[in-house]
Design a protein around this motif. Sequence first.
Motif, PDB file in Angstrom:
ATOM      1  N   GLY A  46      -5.238  11.171  -0.644  1.00  0.00           N
ATOM      2  CA  GLY A  46      -5.674  10.654  -1.939  1.00  0.00           C
ATOM      3  C   GLY A  46      -4.886   9.514  -2.527  1.00  0.00           C
ATOM      4  O   GLY A  46      -4.980   9.252  -3.721  1.00  0.00           O
ATOM      5  N   ALA A  47      -4.109   8.808  -1.733  1.00  0.00           N
ATOM      6  CA  ALA A  47      -3.300   7.707  -2.275  1.00  0.00           C
ATOM      7  C   ALA A  47      -3.739   6.357  -1.749  1.00  0.00           C
ATOM      8  O   ALA A  47      -3.051   5.359  -1.936  1.00  0.00           O
ATOM      9  CB  ALA A  47      -1.824   7.942  -1.943  1.00  0.00           C
ATOM     10  N   GLY A  48      -4.888   6.309  -1.068  1.00  0.00           N
ATOM     11  CA  GLY A  48      -5.357   5.047  -0.509  1.00  0.00           C
ATOM     12  C   GLY A  48      -4.770   4.805   0.870  1.00  0.00           C
ATOM     13  O   GLY A  48      -4.227   5.708   1.510  1.00  0.00           O
ATOM     14  N   SER A  49      -4.859   3.547   1.306  1.00  0.00           N
ATOM     15  CA  SER A  49      -4.332   3.181   2.620  1.00  0.00           C
ATOM     16  C   SER A  49      -3.938   1.712   2.613  1.00  0.00           C
ATOM     17  O   SER A  49      -4.396   0.932   1.775  1.00  0.00           O
ATOM     18  CB  SER A  49      -5.378   3.431   3.716  1.00  0.00           C
ATOM     19  N   GLY A  50      -3.088   1.368   3.562  1.00  0.00           N
ATOM     20  CA  GLY A  50      -2.677  -0.031   3.706  1.00  0.00           C
ATOM     21  C   GLY A  50      -1.928  -0.550   2.499  1.00  0.00           C
ATOM     22  O   GLY A  50      -1.099   0.141   1.897  1.00  0.00           O
ATOM     23  N   ARG A  51      -2.239  -1.774   2.107  1.00  0.00           N
ATOM     24  CA  ARG A  51      -1.543  -2.418   0.991  1.00  0.00           C
ATOM     25  C   ARG A  51      -1.783  -1.697  -0.321  1.00  0.00           C
ATOM     26  O   ARG A  51      -0.945  -1.742  -1.232  1.00  0.00           O
ATOM     27  CB  ARG A  51      -2.009  -3.878   0.854  1.00  0.00           C
ATOM     28  N   SER A  99     -11.737  -1.520  10.084  1.00  0.00           N
ATOM     29  CA  SER A  99     -13.081  -0.951   9.902  1.00  0.00           C
ATOM     30  C   SER A  99     -13.307   0.233  10.838  1.00  0.00           C
ATOM     31  O   SER A  99     -13.927   1.236  10.450  1.00  0.00           O
ATOM     32  CB  SER A  99     -14.140  -2.028  10.145  1.00  0.00           C
ATOM     33  N   ASP A 100     -12.802   0.132  12.080  1.00  0.00           N
ATOM     34  CA  ASP A 100     -12.915   1.266  13.010  1.00  0.00           C
ATOM     35  C   ASP A 100     -12.144   2.474  12.487  1.00  0.00           C
ATOM     36  O   ASP A 100     -12.597   3.619  12.605  1.00  0.00           O
ATOM     37  CB  ASP A 100     -12.387   0.883  14.392  1.00  0.00           C
ATOM     38  N   MET A 101     -10.960   2.211  11.923  1.00  0.00           N
ATOM     39  CA  MET A 101     -10.155   3.304  11.390  1.00  0.00           C
ATOM     40  C   MET A 101     -10.875   3.992  10.224  1.00  0.00           C
ATOM     41  O   MET A 101     -10.945   5.224  10.153  1.00  0.00           O
ATOM     42  CB  MET A 101      -8.791   2.764  10.939  1.00  0.00           C
ATOM     43  N   ASN A 133     -12.412  -6.700   6.324  1.00  0.00           N
ATOM     44  CA  ASN A 133     -12.040  -5.283   6.456  1.00  0.00           C
ATOM     45  C   ASN A 133     -10.962  -4.898   5.457  1.00  0.00           C
ATOM     46  O   ASN A 133     -10.959  -3.777   4.933  1.00  0.00           O
ATOM     47  CB  ASN A 133     -11.565  -4.999   7.875  1.00  0.00           C
ATOM     48  N   GLU A 134     -10.016  -5.816   5.205  1.00  0.00           N
ATOM     49  CA  GLU A 134      -8.985  -5.542   4.197  1.00  0.00           C
ATOM     50  C   GLU A 134      -9.616  -5.379   2.827  1.00  0.00           C
ATOM     51  O   GLU A 134      -9.219  -4.513   2.043  1.00  0.00           O
ATOM     52  CB  GLU A 134      -7.965  -6.688   4.165  1.00  0.00           C
ATOM     53  N   VAL A 144      -6.294 -11.621   1.835  1.00  0.00           N
ATOM     54  CA  VAL A 144      -6.041 -12.700   2.798  1.00  0.00           C
ATOM     55  C   VAL A 144      -4.574 -12.743   3.221  1.00  0.00           C
ATOM     56  O   VAL A 144      -4.246 -13.266   4.284  1.00  0.00           O
ATOM     57  CB  VAL A 144      -6.477 -14.070   2.229  1.00  0.00           C
ATOM     58  N   LEU A 145      -3.687 -12.192   2.399  1.00  0.00           N
ATOM     59  CA  LEU A 145      -2.265 -12.188   2.748  1.00  0.00           C
ATOM     60  C   LEU A 145      -1.887 -11.028   3.657  1.00  0.00           C
ATOM     61  O   LEU A 145      -0.812 -11.042   4.261  1.00  0.00           O
ATOM     62  CB  LEU A 145      -1.411 -12.130   1.477  1.00  0.00           C
ATOM     63  N   ALA A 146      -2.755 -10.022   3.771  1.00  0.00           N
ATOM     64  CA  ALA A 146      -2.432  -8.837   4.574  1.00  0.00           C
ATOM     65  C   ALA A 146      -2.199  -9.217   6.033  1.00  0.00           C
ATOM     66  O   ALA A 146      -3.041  -9.869   6.657  1.00  0.00           O
ATOM     67  CB  ALA A 146      -3.554  -7.811   4.463  1.00  0.00           C
ATOM     68  N   GLY A 147      -1.046  -8.820   6.566  1.00  0.00           N
ATOM     69  CA  GLY A 147      -0.736  -9.086   7.966  1.00  0.00           C
ATOM     70  C   GLY A 147      -0.298 -10.503   8.257  1.00  0.00           C
ATOM     71  O   GLY A 147      -0.101 -10.871   9.420  1.00  0.00           O
TER      72      GLY A 147
END
Length: 702
Positions: free
Chosen positions: A532-537, A516-518, A434-435, A368-371
């Motif tokens: 292999g390191a994930g994405s985003g936060r 979600s589109d990404m 999506n997060e 919920v804190l993302a962005g």
Amino acid sequence: MASSDNYSARHLSVLEGLEAVRKRPGMYIGSTDSRGLMHCLWEIIDNSVDEALGGFGQSINVILYADGSVEVQDDGRGIPVDVEPRTGLSGLEVVFTKLHAGGKFGGGSYSASGGLHGVGASVVNALSARLDVEVDRGGKTYAMQFRRGEPGTFTDKGKKKADVSFTPHETATAPEIVGKAKRGVTGTRIRYWADDFIFTPDARFSYKDLQDRARQTSFLVPGLRITLRDERGLPDTPGAEGPHEEVFQHDGGISEFVDFLSADSPVTDIWRFQGSGSFHEKVPVIDSNGRSHIEDVQRVCEVDIAMRWGIGYDTTLRSFVNIIATPKGGTHTTGFEQALLKSLRKNVESNARKLKFGQKDKLEKDDVLAGLTAVLTVRLAEPQFEGQTKEILGTPQVRQVVSKVLEKALNERLGSTKRSEKAEAATLMEKVVNEMKSRVSARMHKETQRRKTALESSSLPVKLLDCRSKEVGRSELFLVEGDSALGTARLARSSEFQALLPLRGKILNVQKASISDMLSNAECAAMIQVIGAGSGRSFDIDQARYGKVILMTDADVDGAHIRTLLLTLFYRYMRPMIEHGRVYAAVPPLHRIEIINPGAKQNEVVYTYSEAEMTRLLGKLEAEGRRYKEPIQRYKGLGEMDADQLAETTMDPRHRTLRRVNIEHAQAAEEVFDLLMGSDVAPRKNFIIAGAEDLERERIDA
């Protein structure tokens, strides 16, 4: 200090508390370096801001002088100059020589203020080689001077200095009347020289910190005008070439502050929530006999919150108590985060079917804190802080007040039936879900991070041509444009440490697309999975499978576009790879020129990387009378090269040229990506039109 021959009981009474400040300054200002020096200045500025908060002033001037002194001027009511009955001293002397004394005790002057310990002015005075104060009140201008906390008189006239003769006052002395003030004009002017015996030699006032604080305060106190002037002429400062002056004034309050802090494209508008709550607090009170007893006091806490979500995943939360920043949070930020999570969980679960939110799914705080960009302010009398530096709010009851105010307001907003607000709420809940899915997906990707041997199964993409080496620091991943280039690169690579991942066409523009589109885009998902390191936060740089990621695209406009799309993906969802200097762009040549050597000597091959470089080389050959084979080979794409040519020019570490991608200015980078790749078309069109005059038609590869 005073010399031994005139040391008296008067000095003892004045220096009784201030001696402790000079012996252990760190207890009061945190440190004796530049940070402590700035804290002293904040104490003086905050006193002026408190006057403006109370409605008694509209402007504050801060001047940094070339001699190292600083002056703070305000148009508040002016520090009282009449005699304080308990001490028999003037109010001016009490404020600057007595700890825990001032208008912030007893609740008579300030309902909510920044400097609540009452030690600000007196501590600054104790740690100053000289302090001069002037007060305009009642049509007169009053003045007092101090040296290291002790009142007295300096002998200089005209230009003031810290290292001049000083005569301490032997008895309590009223402030000197030095002039007349215009009718109705009030205010205070404080100029002081920090004591070199206390502060480290390299301690300096930071204009950048002062600038940030002035801007921040102007947002928090709408209508307040703060003027900064730097006359020091220090290198690497805005005033290096001469006196520099800036004015800060914002009338929009914290909503305007959130707009200033927001860097990414919006998901929601700026939401503003206000409310208040009361609570009881037990506080010690000293009666007229000097005895302390506990009283149950009712407090009122006012809450003001401005917030908006953007398409990014970084969180910017600024919290304040009575306009004093609390960078390490406290009970108010705890209540804010609890209400945010509780409200969004409730609303997402009530819309679970539409959002495809499973029964086993659960939102976490990071989702919920993302962005989110938010400014949280609370105002209450006598808040409890952890230490004089006031970085953490400790009043426990504030958590519940903030939580109730935000939860109620947020539930109303998310449940609104207005068309525009309903659409915003739906977009926000979709982003939050999506997060959560991105976080779960990243955790699943980590299961495939470990390199597999030939005998083990692997869920990595089939089209990945991995390398054999398990040394992350040595390994390289080439993102190759198209299958034709892949065929050449496959023969040109060193399979020991170079891996290849082909990309089909142009990937999704993630600046405009949702998470979600990404994640559902095959090319984007493949890159995230392979790295292999994930994405985003949830991106963890330590889990990346390759030491270098190299973008290898054709040397034409399509290749440049693909490279920009790839960089947008890395900047938006794998930014630590760029920040750690692990993303590179390959530099393939544009031309291959074969120079004819006379006799049996083998011809020489030279590669050029631009039209200008080729023109210079041909001019040089012509001047030397040397010949070259025609036509000159012009590479339209990587697939036109032979494997040995691609290896020699672009892939072999011994000969190739790589351009490292870095971020020197994150804010500027964000603006560029939003301009070139964002949803707003008009600014991009203006950018293209503005640059059209500078474009040479010959540079267009068509």
